[in-house]
Design an enzyme around this catalytic site. Structure first.
Site, mmCIF file in Angstrom:
data_model
loop_
_atom_site.group_PDB
_atom_site.id
_atom_site.type_symbol
_atom_site.label_atom_id
_atom_site.label_comp_id
_atom_site.label_asym_id
_atom_site.label_seq_id
_atom_site.Cartn_x
_atom_site.Cartn_y
_atom_site.Cartn_z
ATOM 1 N N SER A 13 0.811 -1.028 -0.129
ATOM 2 C CA SER A 13 -0.031 -0.256 0.439
ATOM 3 C C SER A 13 1.052 1.540 0.185
ATOM 4 O O SER A 13 0.919 1.923 0.633
ATOM 5 C CB SER A 13 -0.878 -0.200 1.710
ATOM 6 O OG SER A 13 -0.156 0.370 2.178
ATOM 7 N N HIS A 58 -3.463 -5.879 2.345
ATOM 8 C CA HIS A 58 -2.997 -6.519 2.343
ATOM 9 C C HIS A 58 -3.180 -8.246 2.958
ATOM 10 O O HIS A 58 -2.679 -8.834 3.463
ATOM 11 C CB HIS A 58 -2.189 -6.717 4.127
ATOM 12 C CG HIS A 58 -0.619 -5.298 4.398
ATOM 13 N ND1 HIS A 58 -0.691 -4.514 5.238
ATOM 14 C CD2 HIS A 58 -0.792 -4.338 2.878
ATOM 15 C CE1 HIS A 58 0.032 -3.475 4.763
ATOM 16 N NE2 HIS A 58 0.336 -3.572 3.574
ATOM 17 N N GLU A 102 -4.371 -2.243 9.090
ATOM 18 C CA GLU A 102 -4.539 -2.730 10.857
ATOM 19 C C GLU A 102 -5.040 -2.449 11.554
ATOM 20 O O GLU A 102 -5.166 -1.174 11.935
ATOM 21 C CB GLU A 102 -3.232 -2.662 10.421
ATOM 22 C CG GLU A 102 -1.850 -2.801 9.201
ATOM 23 C CD GLU A 102 -0.647 -2.109 8.736
ATOM 24 O OE1 GLU A 102 -0.096 -1.324 9.936
ATOM 25 O OE2 GLU A 102 -0.199 -1.498 7.999
ATOM 26 N N GLU A 160 1.384 -9.370 6.934
ATOM 27 C CA GLU A 160 2.116 -8.782 7.477
ATOM 28 C C GLU A 160 2.057 -9.740 9.171
ATOM 29 O O GLU A 160 2.726 -9.095 10.103
ATOM 30 C CB GLU A 160 2.390 -7.435 8.200
ATOM 31 C CG GLU A 160 2.881 -6.271 7.372
ATOM 32 C CD GLU A 160 2.127 -5.600 7.724
ATOM 33 O OE1 GLU A 160 1.646 -4.360 8.852
ATOM 34 O OE2 GLU A 160 2.948 -4.450 6.513
ATOM 35 N N ASP A 191 -3.701 1.355 11.669
ATOM 36 C CA ASP A 191 -3.437 2.204 10.070
ATOM 37 C C ASP A 191 -4.555 1.863 9.120
ATOM 38 O O ASP A 191 -4.506 1.363 8.662
ATOM 39 C CB ASP A 191 -2.290 1.640 9.562
ATOM 40 C CG ASP A 191 -1.401 2.102 8.608
ATOM 41 O OD1 ASP A 191 -2.768 2.435 7.757
ATOM 42 O OD2 ASP A 191 -1.336 1.457 7.892
ATOM 43 N N GLU A 208 -3.048 5.834 12.270
ATOM 44 C CA GLU A 208 -2.349 6.289 10.952
ATOM 45 C C GLU A 208 -3.278 6.943 9.950
ATOM 46 O O GLU A 208 -4.311 5.853 9.260
ATOM 47 C CB GLU A 208 -1.349 5.012 10.674
ATOM 48 C CG GLU A 208 -0.288 5.056 9.778
ATOM 49 C CD GLU A 208 0.300 3.721 10.241
ATOM 50 O OE1 GLU A 208 0.737 3.341 10.902
ATOM 51 O OE2 GLU A 208 1.015 3.680 8.466
ATOM 52 N N ASP A 219 1.494 8.672 7.410
ATOM 53 C CA ASP A 219 2.949 7.093 6.808
ATOM 54 C C ASP A 219 2.490 7.940 5.251
ATOM 55 O O ASP A 219 3.577 8.479 4.311
ATOM 56 C CB ASP A 219 2.107 6.217 6.706
ATOM 57 C CG ASP A 219 2.335 5.180 5.651
ATOM 58 O OD1 ASP A 219 3.678 5.567 5.401
ATOM 59 O OD2 ASP A 219 1.663 3.749 5.593
ATOM 60 N N LYS A 233 9.731 6.126 7.057
ATOM 61 C CA LYS A 233 10.361 3.736 6.436
ATOM 62 C C LYS A 233 11.505 4.297 5.562
ATOM 63 O O LYS A 233 11.256 5.363 4.834
ATOM 64 C CB LYS A 233 8.811 3.635 5.565
ATOM 65 C CG LYS A 233 7.523 2.693 6.110
ATOM 66 C CD LYS A 233 6.647 2.954 5.488
ATOM 67 C CE LYS A 233 5.697 1.832 5.976
ATOM 68 N NZ LYS A 233 4.420 2.361 4.888
ATOM 69 N N HIS A 287 8.147 -1.463 9.794
ATOM 70 C CA HIS A 287 8.453 -1.814 8.793
ATOM 71 C C HIS A 287 7.926 -1.327 6.911
ATOM 72 O O HIS A 287 6.962 -1.112 6.940
ATOM 73 C CB HIS A 287 8.005 -3.464 9.438
ATOM 74 C CG HIS A 287 7.018 -3.694 9.223
ATOM 75 N ND1 HIS A 287 6.445 -4.698 9.691
ATOM 76 C CD2 HIS A 287 5.598 -2.936 9.684
ATOM 77 C CE1 HIS A 287 5.261 -4.883 10.155
ATOM 78 N NE2 HIS A 287 4.950 -2.831 9.767
ATOM 79 N N LYS A 311 6.602 0.318 14.502
ATOM 80 C CA LYS A 311 5.550 -0.673 13.725
ATOM 81 C C LYS A 311 6.521 -1.664 13.485
ATOM 82 O O LYS A 311 6.683 -1.897 11.906
ATOM 83 C CB LYS A 311 5.050 0.213 12.615
ATOM 84 C CG LYS A 311 3.436 -0.550 12.621
ATOM 85 C CD LYS A 311 2.264 0.400 12.248
ATOM 86 C CE LYS A 311 2.982 0.295 10.697
ATOM 87 N NZ LYS A 311 1.974 0.621 10.024
HETATM 88 P P1 PGA Z 1 2.895 -0.959 2.914
HETATM 89 O O1 PGA Z 1 1.624 -1.264 4.199
HETATM 90 O O2 PGA Z 1 4.051 -1.736 3.165
HETATM 91 O O3 PGA Z 1 2.634 -2.302 2.264
HETATM 92 O O4 PGA Z 1 2.771 0.155 2.325
HETATM 93 C C1 PGA Z 1 2.415 -0.698 5.523
HETATM 94 C C2 PGA Z 1 1.495 0.209 5.952
HETATM 95 O O5 PGA Z 1 0.438 1.515 5.324
HETATM 96 O O6 PGA Z 1 2.234 1.428 7.110
HETATM 97 ZN ZN ZN Z 2 0.064 2.867 6.648
#
Ligand code: PGA
Ligand code: ZN
Length: 399
Positions: free
Chosen positions: A40, A144, A153, A194, A230, A273, A300, A325, A353, A376
């Site tokens: 995503s 996911h 999430e 995940e 999230d 998030e 994010d 990230k 992650h 996270k």
């Molecule tokens: P992604 O998802 O690593 O697939 O982007 C993680 C997130 O959205 O936090």
């Molecule tokens: Zn996210």
């Protein structure tokens, strides 16, 4: 001085190809880094190229600027060389996957030369009880997992845990508790990318499962556990549909803000998030004003670890927290810059992650080094426990 770099294609947790980098130094230092990969992904992230292409481009353009040219221990020089070699502002030249793998490998080689743990080399002295709290992905869907929740999430947050170790085990216990609750109700569930349970339940049922599971584990461990989300709002948002597309209908932006604010109040959510689309600073600002006292509103896809997008957010009060990230921006230096800007402005950092991961543990060290409030990195599964177990080791060695 960096004397050799090797790049190779290796597997990530989804079975896709990713980039692994080995960095060797003159004095015998060695470091290895691996790029993670999102599903995503945000519209404004640095560009991941197909692994073979990223490797070929980095060999051609980055090696001449790194090998025999810069010290692995000088992270700013390494990362500046990567930017110069790339020549774009989104790493579409050498690929953010090659860039981040080399950046992390160089950091580890630099730490190796010093004989220091990576978190110390990255700027962290031991932070005692300021270790990051792990957010554990317990239930989810979105991009996911198929046929699961709309919200990506549901995350357990053991905010009262006296140690990282107890926090990590509390998240695993919540994960187990949800498994048992699903089994009792006869609801089958596989796992998403995940490691979160991905049952075919409504989002409302997922809120109830989380609430019950967290309370049960809280009674067991005797410290406070809250939970968060999230939403991955950019994935739900469809302009042509007029808003946020859920299984049971479309919510306008105002309805989405009300929905998230009501859930935040009802469940005392600690963390939300990407509650809205990645272009909606205004909506994020409105939600932050409504729930920001008790709840972290974290960007994010909104901020993509990018100081200029974060700067815009700070100006508009579009949140109070940023997800970090390294592969969203391409180097550790850029990630640290984002954390520093966040800290200066009272925004909490959450080091994260990706849904596609490897055994690499750099983010555990980055979170400790920078004093991030949360990390996270899942609750179960080898590529997730690699980081969680590394946090336990860092804490143990510092005790
Ligand atoms: P992604 O998802 O690593 O697939 O982007 C993680 C997130 O959205 O936090
Ligand atoms: Zn996210």
């Amino acid at each position: 001085l960096i004397t050799d770099i090797r790049l190779r294609r290796v597997l990530d947790s989804r079975g896709n190809a990713t980039v692994e980098a080995d960095v060797h130094t003159e004095s015998g230092g060695f470091g290895r880094g691996k790029a993670p990969s999102g599903a995503s992904t945000g519209e404004y992230e640095a560009i991941e190229l197909p692994a073979q292409e990223a490797i070929a481009n980095a060999r051609e353009d980055a090696f001449p600027r790194l090998i025999g040219e810069v010290h692995a221990g000088n992270q700013r020089d390494v990362d500046a060389a990567l930017h110069a070699a790339d020549g774009t502002d989104d790493f579409s030249g050498i690929g953010a996957n090659s860039a981040v793998a080399i950046s992390m490998a160089a950091a580890k080689a630099g730490a190796d030369v010093l004989g220091a743990p990576l978190f110390q080399h990255l700027g962290g002295t031991f932070r005692g009880n300021e270790f990051p709290t792990p957010l554990g992905n317990i239930v989810g869907g979105g991009e996911h997992a198929a046929d699961a929740t709309n919200i990506q999430e549901f995350l357990s947050a053991p905010v009262g845990a006296p140690s990282v170790e107890e926090a990590v085990f509390a998240n695993a216990a919540v994960h187990q508790e949800v498994h048992d609750m699903l089994a009792d109700r006869g609801i089958p569930a596989g796992k998403g990318d995940e490691g979160a349970w991905a049952p075919s339940v409504s989002d409302d049922e997922a809120f109830e499962l989380m609430d019950e599971a967290v309370s049960a584990v809280e009674d067991d461990v005797g410290f406070e556990i809250r939970f968060g989300l999230d939403v991955a709002g950019a994935e739900l948002y469809d302009e042509s549909e007029g808003g946020y597309v859920y299984d049971d209908g479309v919510k306008s932006t105002d309805e989405q803000i009300d929905y998230i604010a009501e859930k935040a109040q009802e469940y005392d959510l600690v963390y939300v998030e990407d509650p809205l689309d990645e272009n909606d600073y205004e909506g994020h600002a409105e939600l932050t004003e409504r729930v920001g006292d008790r709840t972290l509103v974290c960007g994010d896809d909104l901020f993509v670890t990018n100081v200029s997008r974060l700067g815009e957010g700070i100006e508009q009060d579009a949140g109070n927290s940023i997800l970090i990230k390294p592969n969203q921006i391409g180097t550790l230096s850029d990630a640290v810059d984002a954390i520093e800007l966040a800290t200066e402005n009272g925004y909490a950092s959450v080091v994260s992650h990706r849904s596609g991961e490897t055994e690499d543990t750099t983010i555990a060290h980055l979170a400790v080094a920078t004093g991030a409030q949360f990390i996270k990195t899942g609750a179960v599964g080898g590529e997730r426990t690699a980081k969680l177990n590394e946090l336990i080791r860092i804490e143990d060695n510092a005790a």
